[in-house]
Write a protein that holds these residues in place. Sequence first.
Motif, PDB file in Angstrom:
ATOM      1  N   THR A 231      81.864 102.661 126.356  1.00 53.55           N
ATOM      2  CA  THR A 231      83.171 102.917 126.568  1.00 53.55           C
ATOM      3  C   THR A 231      84.018 104.284 125.806  1.00 53.55           C
ATOM      4  O   THR A 231      83.288 104.283 124.630  1.00 53.55           O
ATOM      5  CB  THR A 231      84.313 101.576 126.355  1.00 53.55           C
TER       6      THR A 231
ATOM      7  N   GLU B  38      95.256  98.201 128.440  1.00 53.40           N
ATOM      8  CA  GLU B  38      94.634  98.722 129.613  1.00 53.40           C
ATOM      9  C   GLU B  38      93.586  99.700 129.046  1.00 53.40           C
ATOM     10  O   GLU B  38      93.771 100.988 129.221  1.00 53.40           O
ATOM     11  CB  GLU B  38      95.768  99.539 130.573  1.00 53.40           C
TER      12      GLU B  38
ATOM     13  N   LYS C  41      89.026 100.741 128.893  1.00 56.76           N
ATOM     14  CA  LYS C  41      87.649 100.317 129.222  1.00 56.76           C
ATOM     15  C   LYS C  41      87.181  99.003 128.812  1.00 56.76           C
ATOM     16  O   LYS C  41      86.160  98.377 129.454  1.00 56.76           O
ATOM     17  CB  LYS C  41      86.932 101.477 129.282  1.00 56.76           C
TER      18      LYS C  41
ATOM     19  N   ASN D  68      88.822  96.497 127.281  1.00 53.89           N
ATOM     20  CA  ASN D  68      89.391  95.414 127.862  1.00 53.89           C
ATOM     21  C   ASN D  68      88.520  95.144 129.412  1.00 53.89           C
ATOM     22  O   ASN D  68      88.575  93.876 129.721  1.00 53.89           O
ATOM     23  CB  ASN D  68      90.670  95.491 128.092  1.00 53.89           C
ATOM     24  N   LYS D  69      88.349  95.952 130.151  1.00 58.66           N
ATOM     25  CA  LYS D  69      87.959  95.524 131.445  1.00 58.66           C
ATOM     26  C   LYS D  69      86.249  95.077 131.540  1.00 58.66           C
ATOM     27  O   LYS D  69      86.191  94.072 131.953  1.00 58.66           O
ATOM     28  CB  LYS D  69      87.708  97.037 132.244  1.00 58.66           C
TER      29      LYS D  69
ATOM     30  N   GLU E  97      86.793  91.416 129.993  1.00 58.31           N
ATOM     31  CA  GLU E  97      87.382  90.391 131.088  1.00 58.31           C
ATOM     32  C   GLU E  97      86.355  90.188 132.057  1.00 58.31           C
ATOM     33  O   GLU E  97      86.346  89.179 132.863  1.00 58.31           O
ATOM     34  CB  GLU E  97      88.542  90.856 131.693  1.00 58.31           C
ATOM     35  N   ARG E  98      85.342  91.010 132.185  1.00 58.97           N
ATOM     36  CA  ARG E  98      84.290  90.682 133.219  1.00 58.97           C
ATOM     37  C   ARG E  98      83.730  89.455 132.577  1.00 58.97           C
ATOM     38  O   ARG E  98      82.962  88.862 133.672  1.00 58.97           O
ATOM     39  CB  ARG E  98      83.450  91.911 133.484  1.00 58.97           C
TER      40      ARG E  98
ATOM     41  N   THR F  36      87.727  85.317 132.308  1.00 56.95           N
ATOM     42  CA  THR F  36      89.322  85.546 132.078  1.00 56.95           C
ATOM     43  C   THR F  36      89.661  84.972 130.603  1.00 56.95           C
ATOM     44  O   THR F  36      89.386  83.809 130.163  1.00 56.95           O
ATOM     45  CB  THR F  36      89.982  84.850 133.160  1.00 56.95           C
TER      46      THR F  36
END
Length: 439
Positions: A35, A130, A132, A134-135, A138-139, A142
């Motif tokens: 990231t 917001e 990368k 965090n994305k 969260e994958r 949740t």
Amino acid sequence: MAYKDEQLNEEKVFKDPVHRYVHVKDRVIWDLIATPEFQRLRRIKQLGTTNYTFHGAEHSRFNHSLGVYEIVRRIIHNFEDRPHWNEDERLLSLCAALLHDLGHGPFSHSFENVFKLDHEDFTQRIILGETKVNKVLERVSTGFAQKVADVIAKTYEDKLVVSLISSQIDADRMDYLQRDAYFTGVSYGHFDMERILRVMRPIDDQVVIKSTGMHAVEDYIMSRYQMYWQVYFHPVTRSAEVILSRILHRAKHLYEADDYIFKLEPTHFLSFFTGNVTLEEYLKLDETIVHYYFQMWQEEADGILRDLCERFMNRRLFKYIEFNPNMQMQEWKELYQLFQHAGIDPEYYLVVDSSSDLPYDFYRPGEEEERLPIHLQMPNDELKELSRNSDIVDAISGKKRTDHKLYFPKDLLDGLSDERMKRRIKEILNERGEIENDD
């Protein structure tokens, strides 16, 4: 296969000068490393201005973060199938170890002190914002990002997981002591980590040490003590930090002045000056950007900013003496006035800097959680606090050491034309102690 369980087709390794190899098999860890927010750590030095003293200290927060991850990975491997260890916390522990320093800014603590920032706060903002990072988190599931943030904030419910990266004997400290010793070239920070990892045991909400490993832990604590006073608090390094902080204070002062126009507008610093830093702006500022401004500000119209930047860029540091203003208030006031009369602004050129450290402490009610003691597991499984069994640790336990130094530009004093004023300033400085060289 669920993302949290996904493994790389082939294990990836990073060649590391401290741990030999950093092993990555989890897809989540590999994706986090890729990231932009984590790659940014390549542009943040681990030791700030220490390379002004130890020229090899050019390693980054990226190096260190990988190292902490690797140590936690090995600890967890040793914990497999042991009572009190929850294997479901494995990936969470690895992610928290990898990301624990994600929010560090340029020159870390010096920068934070000037602008009243907290890197741990920004670490959590990066993890939960917001981004990368965090994305990826969260994958996993949740709310997984919140769990990682909670571990780093030391608020996660499983304190055993927290203790792996935040305690008096954790992966964070074990990595930076060895890594910083390696890159500075000193011998103080070395200890037998292999032995410590072998004798670590998970018990309830903490990691304890098998009693047979007590001497390895003594060595670790003494290594930490020596590193703080011989490396982290080195007065030459602190001199560079003093100049760095004065540059930032001066730039902020000029920005707030109505009548000053920068030749190079401090665009990347504006939100820091106003105290309203967005996450996006924070992530854009790294040490390469700061160095660019300092390089260009050597041509500014303001003499103080120009001089301080030239000193920082070319290592023309301040000299120093032992000086405690709380004990020498009269001398401090006289020095301050003499500097003013000499046309040397004491706000920027007469700076007291204090360093303090508490190498080890047992638990005291109301103290911060990281002061929870190190416990030894005795042959009968009884737990005993380390300093109760170790004379070496007991000798330094609870003893906070503080050091005060006064920094000033000896070259400007030497250039004063008023001989009486010059003589009096030097009399005061020499009464307090010999002026130290910067080598």
